[in-house]
Design a protein around this motif. Structure first.
Motif, PDB file in Angstrom:
ATOM      1  N   GLN A 238      20.397   0.974 -15.962  1.00 47.49           N
ATOM      2  CA  GLN A 238      21.098   2.234 -15.256  1.00 47.49           C
ATOM      3  C   GLN A 238      22.537   1.743 -14.483  1.00 47.49           C
ATOM      4  O   GLN A 238      23.437   2.258 -14.555  1.00 47.49           O
ATOM      5  CB  GLN A 238      20.248   2.846 -14.299  1.00 47.49           C
ATOM      6  CG  GLN A 238      20.778   3.981 -13.432  1.00 47.49           C
ATOM      7  CD  GLN A 238      19.804   4.501 -12.901  1.00 47.49           C
ATOM      8  OE1 GLN A 238      18.720   3.969 -12.311  1.00 47.49           O
ATOM      9  NE2 GLN A 238      19.891   5.866 -12.169  1.00 47.49           N
TER      10      GLN A 238
ATOM     11  N   TRP B  72      25.253   0.627 -17.106  1.00 47.55           N
ATOM     12  CA  TRP B  72      25.808   1.943 -17.982  1.00 47.55           C
ATOM     13  C   TRP B  72      26.654   3.027 -16.476  1.00 47.55           C
ATOM     14  O   TRP B  72      27.658   3.503 -17.116  1.00 47.55           O
ATOM     15  CB  TRP B  72      24.643   2.990 -18.784  1.00 47.55           C
ATOM     16  CG  TRP B  72      24.669   2.715 -19.960  1.00 47.55           C
ATOM     17  CD1 TRP B  72      25.229   3.493 -20.945  1.00 47.55           C
ATOM     18  CD2 TRP B  72      24.233   1.538 -20.488  1.00 47.55           C
ATOM     19  NE1 TRP B  72      24.880   2.988 -22.250  1.00 47.55           N
ATOM     20  CE2 TRP B  72      24.127   1.585 -22.065  1.00 47.55           C
ATOM     21  CE3 TRP B  72      23.302   0.446 -20.324  1.00 47.55           C
ATOM     22  CZ2 TRP B  72      23.875   0.605 -22.870  1.00 47.55           C
ATOM     23  CZ3 TRP B  72      22.858  -0.781 -21.191  1.00 47.55           C
ATOM     24  CH2 TRP B  72      23.170  -0.333 -22.448  1.00 47.55           C
ATOM     25  N   SER B  73      26.068   2.898 -15.671  1.00 50.20           N
ATOM     26  CA  SER B  73      26.879   3.675 -14.493  1.00 50.20           C
ATOM     27  C   SER B  73      28.031   3.081 -14.278  1.00 50.20           C
ATOM     28  O   SER B  73      29.085   3.610 -14.354  1.00 50.20           O
ATOM     29  CB  SER B  73      26.005   3.666 -13.375  1.00 50.20           C
ATOM     30  OG  SER B  73      26.599   4.376 -12.441  1.00 50.20           O
TER      31      SER B  73
ATOM     32  N   GLN C 195      30.700   3.771 -16.926  1.00 47.56           N
ATOM     33  CA  GLN C 195      30.787   5.301 -17.192  1.00 47.56           C
ATOM     34  C   GLN C 195      30.447   5.614 -18.323  1.00 47.56           C
ATOM     35  O   GLN C 195      30.937   6.540 -19.095  1.00 47.56           O
ATOM     36  CB  GLN C 195      32.183   5.404 -16.978  1.00 47.56           C
ATOM     37  CG  GLN C 195      32.711   5.381 -15.507  1.00 47.56           C
ATOM     38  CD  GLN C 195      34.441   5.321 -15.434  1.00 47.56           C
ATOM     39  OE1 GLN C 195      34.877   6.506 -15.999  1.00 47.56           O
ATOM     40  NE2 GLN C 195      34.988   4.284 -14.810  1.00 47.56           N
TER      41      GLN C 195
ATOM     42  N   GLU D   9      27.120   6.965 -21.251  1.00 50.83           N
ATOM     43  CA  GLU D   9      25.857   7.866 -21.144  1.00 50.83           C
ATOM     44  C   GLU D   9      24.817   7.182 -22.132  1.00 50.83           C
ATOM     45  O   GLU D   9      24.880   7.285 -23.244  1.00 50.83           O
ATOM     46  CB  GLU D   9      26.182   9.310 -21.590  1.00 50.83           C
ATOM     47  CG  GLU D   9      27.061   9.900 -20.624  1.00 50.83           C
ATOM     48  CD  GLU D   9      26.083  10.180 -19.394  1.00 50.83           C
ATOM     49  OE1 GLU D   9      25.285  10.291 -19.369  1.00 50.83           O
ATOM     50  OE2 GLU D   9      26.775  10.525 -18.161  1.00 50.83           O
TER      51      GLU D   9
END
Length: 204
Positions: free
Chosen positions: A163, A166-167, A170, A172
């Motif tokens: 998480q 990927w955060s 940026q 999904e």
């Protein structure tokens, strides 16, 4: 008097001849340089563009996380981010598998947070923060030495690391990392069949 005129004419003709030879030499030199420039232009046009716009390792990560633009416009960065999905996914998978294999061998260590990744666009060096690289490696190592029924905390640690990655970039994700790398009923190896794209990668 006639002799003087003839001498002057001879000198004039000699100067003209020297000038003609000089001009021919200059024309040949210019032609040679022109051919060299045209050859260089042709070679550059025929040479494939550097994969991932010439970016790799920490520079690629910094562009994907918005810390730097490396002179790229927003459209180019968006295009690059779509292809970067492949790089990050393969890097994550490789770290987990490395930890899993080391665990099976009864060894352990600290993984490097850079890795050479092969993609359809060519090879590129990928970089991710050491904290997430260590977490993913440790998940693989722990999974290899833990019964599947006790994988809950390992899955949670893996999902947290995924998480964060990927955060920061940026992107999904299609789902939790543990659903892909540590599916239920995966068997003694703790790995499902290869799914390097997570349902998200393409051949671009």
């Amino acid at each position: 008097m006639e002799a003087l005129v003839n001498a002057l004419m001879a000198i004039g003709l000699l100067l003209i001849l020297i000038l003609v030879v000089y001009l021919i030499d200059r024309v040949n030199l210019i032609e040679k340089e022109t051919r060299k420039v045209m050859s260089t232009i042709s070679d550059n046009a025929a040479r494939p563009a550097a994969p991932y716009m010439g970016l790799s390792a920490k520079k690629l990560w910094d562009v994907m996380t918005g810390r730097s633009d490396e002179g790229l416009d927003s459209e180019a960065v968006s295009e690059l981010r779509v292809r970067y999905q492949t790089v990050l996914t393969k890097h994550v998978e490789a770290l987990y598998q490395e930890g899993f294999k080391d665990g099976q061998l009864g060894v352990g260590g600290e993984p490097k947070n850079t890795r050479l990744i092969a993609t359809a666009k060519g090879q590129v060096e990928s970089w991710i923060p050491s904290a997430q690289a260590n977490a993913l490696y440790q998940c693989g190592l722990n999974a290899s030495q833990t019964p599947e029924s006790d994988w809950g905390p390992i899955r949670a640690a893996m999902d947290e690391a995924g998480q964060l990655l990927w955060s920061k970039t940026q992107l999904e994700p299609a789902g939790a990392l543990s659903d892909w790398l540590m599916p239920s009923g995966a068997g003694p190896k703790g790995q499902a069949e290869p799914q390097a794209d997570m349902g998200l990668l393409d051949a671009r």
